[in-house]
Design a protein around this motif. Sequence first.
Motif, PDB file in Angstrom:
ATOM      1  N   UNK A 200      32.608  35.047  42.919  1.00  0.00           N
ATOM      2  CA  UNK A 200      33.261  34.996  41.615  1.00  0.00           C
ATOM      3  C   UNK A 200      32.222  34.885  40.506  1.00  0.00           C
ATOM      4  N   UNK A 201      31.418  35.929  40.379  1.00  0.00           N
ATOM      5  CA  UNK A 201      30.377  35.943  39.367  1.00  0.00           C
ATOM      6  C   UNK A 201      30.948  36.040  37.961  1.00  0.00           C
ATOM      7  N   UNK A 202      30.253  35.423  37.004  1.00  0.00           N
ATOM      8  CA  UNK A 202      30.671  35.482  35.616  1.00  0.00           C
ATOM      9  C   UNK A 202      31.848  34.562  35.329  1.00  0.00           C
ATOM     10  N   UNK A 203      32.347  34.648  34.104  1.00  0.00           N
ATOM     11  CA  UNK A 203      33.534  33.865  33.756  1.00  0.00           C
ATOM     12  C   UNK A 203      34.705  34.385  34.573  1.00  0.00           C
ATOM     13  N   UNK A 204      35.346  33.526  35.345  1.00  0.00           N
ATOM     14  CA  UNK A 204      36.402  34.013  36.231  1.00  0.00           C
ATOM     15  C   UNK A 204      37.698  34.293  35.485  1.00  0.00           C
ATOM     16  N   UNK A 205      38.712  34.690  36.234  1.00  0.00           N
ATOM     17  CA  UNK A 205      40.008  35.086  35.680  1.00  0.00           C
ATOM     18  C   UNK A 205      40.844  33.819  35.518  1.00  0.00           C
ATOM     19  N   UNK A 206      40.508  33.018  34.523  1.00  0.00           N
ATOM     20  CA  UNK A 206      41.077  31.673  34.403  1.00  0.00           C
ATOM     21  C   UNK A 206      42.566  31.730  34.082  1.00  0.00           C
ATOM     22  N   UNK A 207      42.903  32.397  32.980  1.00  0.00           N
ATOM     23  CA  UNK A 207      44.312  32.460  32.582  1.00  0.00           C
ATOM     24  C   UNK A 207      45.140  33.169  33.644  1.00  0.00           C
ATOM     25  N   UNK A 208      44.587  34.207  34.244  1.00  0.00           N
ATOM     26  CA  UNK A 208      45.313  34.930  35.281  1.00  0.00           C
ATOM     27  C   UNK A 208      45.630  34.051  36.472  1.00  0.00           C
ATOM     28  N   UNK A 209      44.664  33.243  36.886  1.00  0.00           N
ATOM     29  CA  UNK A 209      44.889  32.347  38.016  1.00  0.00           C
ATOM     30  C   UNK A 209      45.953  31.300  37.678  1.00  0.00           C
ATOM     31  N   UNK A 210      45.924  30.801  36.443  1.00  0.00           N
ATOM     32  CA  UNK A 210      46.927  29.823  36.020  1.00  0.00           C
ATOM     33  C   UNK A 210      48.309  30.462  35.992  1.00  0.00           C
ATOM     34  N   UNK A 211      48.378  31.706  35.514  1.00  0.00           N
ATOM     35  CA  UNK A 211      49.645  32.428  35.534  1.00  0.00           C
ATOM     36  C   UNK A 211      50.124  32.706  36.945  1.00  0.00           C
ATOM     37  N   UNK A 212      49.194  33.013  37.854  1.00  0.00           N
ATOM     38  CA  UNK A 212      49.547  33.229  39.254  1.00  0.00           C
ATOM     39  C   UNK A 212      50.104  31.957  39.868  1.00  0.00           C
ATOM     40  N   UNK A 213      49.515  30.833  39.521  1.00  0.00           N
ATOM     41  CA  UNK A 213      50.014  29.548  40.011  1.00  0.00           C
ATOM     42  C   UNK A 213      51.457  29.326  39.563  1.00  0.00           C
ATOM     43  N   UNK A 214      51.738  29.637  38.289  1.00  0.00           N
ATOM     44  CA  UNK A 214      53.108  29.479  37.777  1.00  0.00           C
ATOM     45  C   UNK A 214      54.060  30.439  38.473  1.00  0.00           C
ATOM     46  N   UNK A 215      53.597  31.652  38.772  1.00  0.00           N
ATOM     47  CA  UNK A 215      54.435  32.626  39.464  1.00  0.00           C
ATOM     48  C   UNK A 215      54.779  32.152  40.876  1.00  0.00           C
ATOM     49  N   UNK A 216      53.807  31.563  41.555  1.00  0.00           N
ATOM     50  CA  UNK A 216      54.060  31.024  42.890  1.00  0.00           C
ATOM     51  C   UNK A 216      55.114  29.921  42.826  1.00  0.00           C
ATOM     52  N   UNK A 217      54.991  29.053  41.828  1.00  0.00           N
ATOM     53  CA  UNK A 217      56.010  28.007  41.657  1.00  0.00           C
ATOM     54  C   UNK A 217      57.393  28.618  41.494  1.00  0.00           C
ATOM     55  N   UNK A 218      57.479  29.655  40.673  1.00  0.00           N
ATOM     56  CA  UNK A 218      58.759  30.304  40.421  1.00  0.00           C
ATOM     57  C   UNK A 218      59.326  30.923  41.695  1.00  0.00           C
ATOM     58  N   UNK A 219      58.501  31.666  42.415  1.00  0.00           N
ATOM     59  CA  UNK A 219      58.972  32.347  43.624  1.00  0.00           C
ATOM     60  C   UNK A 219      59.370  31.344  44.706  1.00  0.00           C
ATOM     61  N   UNK A 220      58.605  30.265  44.823  1.00  0.00           N
ATOM     62  CA  UNK A 220      58.932  29.278  45.852  1.00  0.00           C
ATOM     63  C   UNK A 220      60.187  28.493  45.489  1.00  0.00           C
ATOM     64  N   UNK A 221      60.426  28.336  44.204  1.00  0.00           N
ATOM     65  CA  UNK A 221      61.661  27.663  43.792  1.00  0.00           C
ATOM     66  C   UNK A 221      62.880  28.514  44.162  1.00  0.00           C
ATOM     67  N   UNK A 222      62.769  29.824  43.960  1.00  0.00           N
ATOM     68  CA  UNK A 222      63.850  30.719  44.383  1.00  0.00           C
ATOM     69  C   UNK A 222      63.911  30.777  45.905  1.00  0.00           C
ATOM     70  N   UNK A 223      62.740  30.884  46.554  1.00  0.00           N
ATOM     71  CA  UNK A 223      62.659  30.944  48.006  1.00  0.00           C
ATOM     72  C   UNK A 223      62.319  32.341  48.487  1.00  0.00           C
ATOM     73  N   UNK A 224      61.166  32.502  49.131  1.00  0.00           N
ATOM     74  CA  UNK A 224      60.757  33.815  49.615  1.00  0.00           C
ATOM     75  C   UNK A 224      61.716  34.358  50.660  1.00  0.00           C
ATOM     76  N   UNK A 225      62.258  33.489  51.500  1.00  0.00           N
ATOM     77  CA  UNK A 225      63.214  33.949  52.507  1.00  0.00           C
ATOM     78  C   UNK A 225      64.465  34.486  51.839  1.00  0.00           C
TER      79      UNK A 225
END
Length: 406
Positions: free
Chosen positions: A272-297
Amino acid sequence: MDIQAIREQFPILNQDVNGHPLVYLDSAATSQKPVSVIKSLEEYYRQNNSNVHRGVHTLGTRATDQYEGARDKVKNFIGASSTEEVIFTRGTTTALNMVAYGYARHFLKEGDEIAVTPMEHHSNIIPWQQAAKYTGAKLKYIPLEDDGSITLESVRSTISDKTKIVAVTHVSNVLGTINPIKEISQIAHEHDAITVVDGAQSTPHMKVDVTDLDCDFFAFSGHKMCAPTGVGVLYGKKALLEKMEPVEFGGEMIDFVGLYESTWKDLPWKFEGGTPIIAGAIGLSAAIDFLEEVGLEQIEEHEKRVVQYAQEKLSEVDGLTIYGPKQRGGLVTFNIEGVHPHDSATVLDAEGIAVRAGHHCAQPLMKWLDVTATARASFYLYNDENDVDRLVEGIQRAKEYFGDVF
């Protein structure tokens, strides 16, 4: 699942397009974003915007905690053994190229073989073509069945002791074919080959457990699973990542830099050279929360019902060809007899229905299908049978329109 309640979480869906309520059927290209993900980005930029890993000030600490917290969340989401095995990338394409350049080019030699399938997205073909040219290795293709699936017998007959890499999509972005990754990994490992899985079309739609699949590398994109564009993940088994070379060099991925030699940080930061994808990773974290709340199954079961309904309704349309196996992921690819898919998509767009038309970055598969292009309707958790009905009505209008023209 309460589809209406889910749809209300996606502001973009509440609009008219060309005078009609929007029906968004292009989630295989990119999914829409829920309010929680949008707010997570706004909060980061309003309150916590800072670079990570570097400063000791409060904002830097907050940003670092969120960024590394996102890595831990991804680890749990995909069933990885450690955060060391989770590398943030720009997306699936970058992740697959990292393996082709950082691993394949260093460990393949002339006479070795790379096994892929004709259904792959270009992102899982071209890097291996380039690796083969660079090393003298040979590409071999696992043949497809008539319905666009592959059999384990074909896998076994293609993979040999010369095979070093098996690169295969988990779910085809054109046919919807769901490939048996766990069994393919087992066969590959019997020949001491590694598996590289394109998970772009599976991770948003079903529960993925990379440990259970026993794949060696697994790549996916955030923007197809309700997260922002520009962020993705490469999972790799720790032993392989430790052997693999970085493909980008500069700040943050280094341990020591001298005038003539440098050494790299430990996993995962050496990739992960350079300034990483900070906001993107934070947004991905929020997306995971959303999907898991609905339920992948629940999402997977819902999509199965919708795509089955779509197959049934579309099969009743005269002059329409559907491509791919009956059991599939959440998309239907089709052509209307005598109508170019771009024309079909244009008429559908006039009705407020967004579908994808073209070769879908899968030109070898288009050649195998004996077509130049197709139209594709792809579904997600915010779609339902009403969207399918609108699609069928739009296709009928396209048929009528071009029937009148010709």
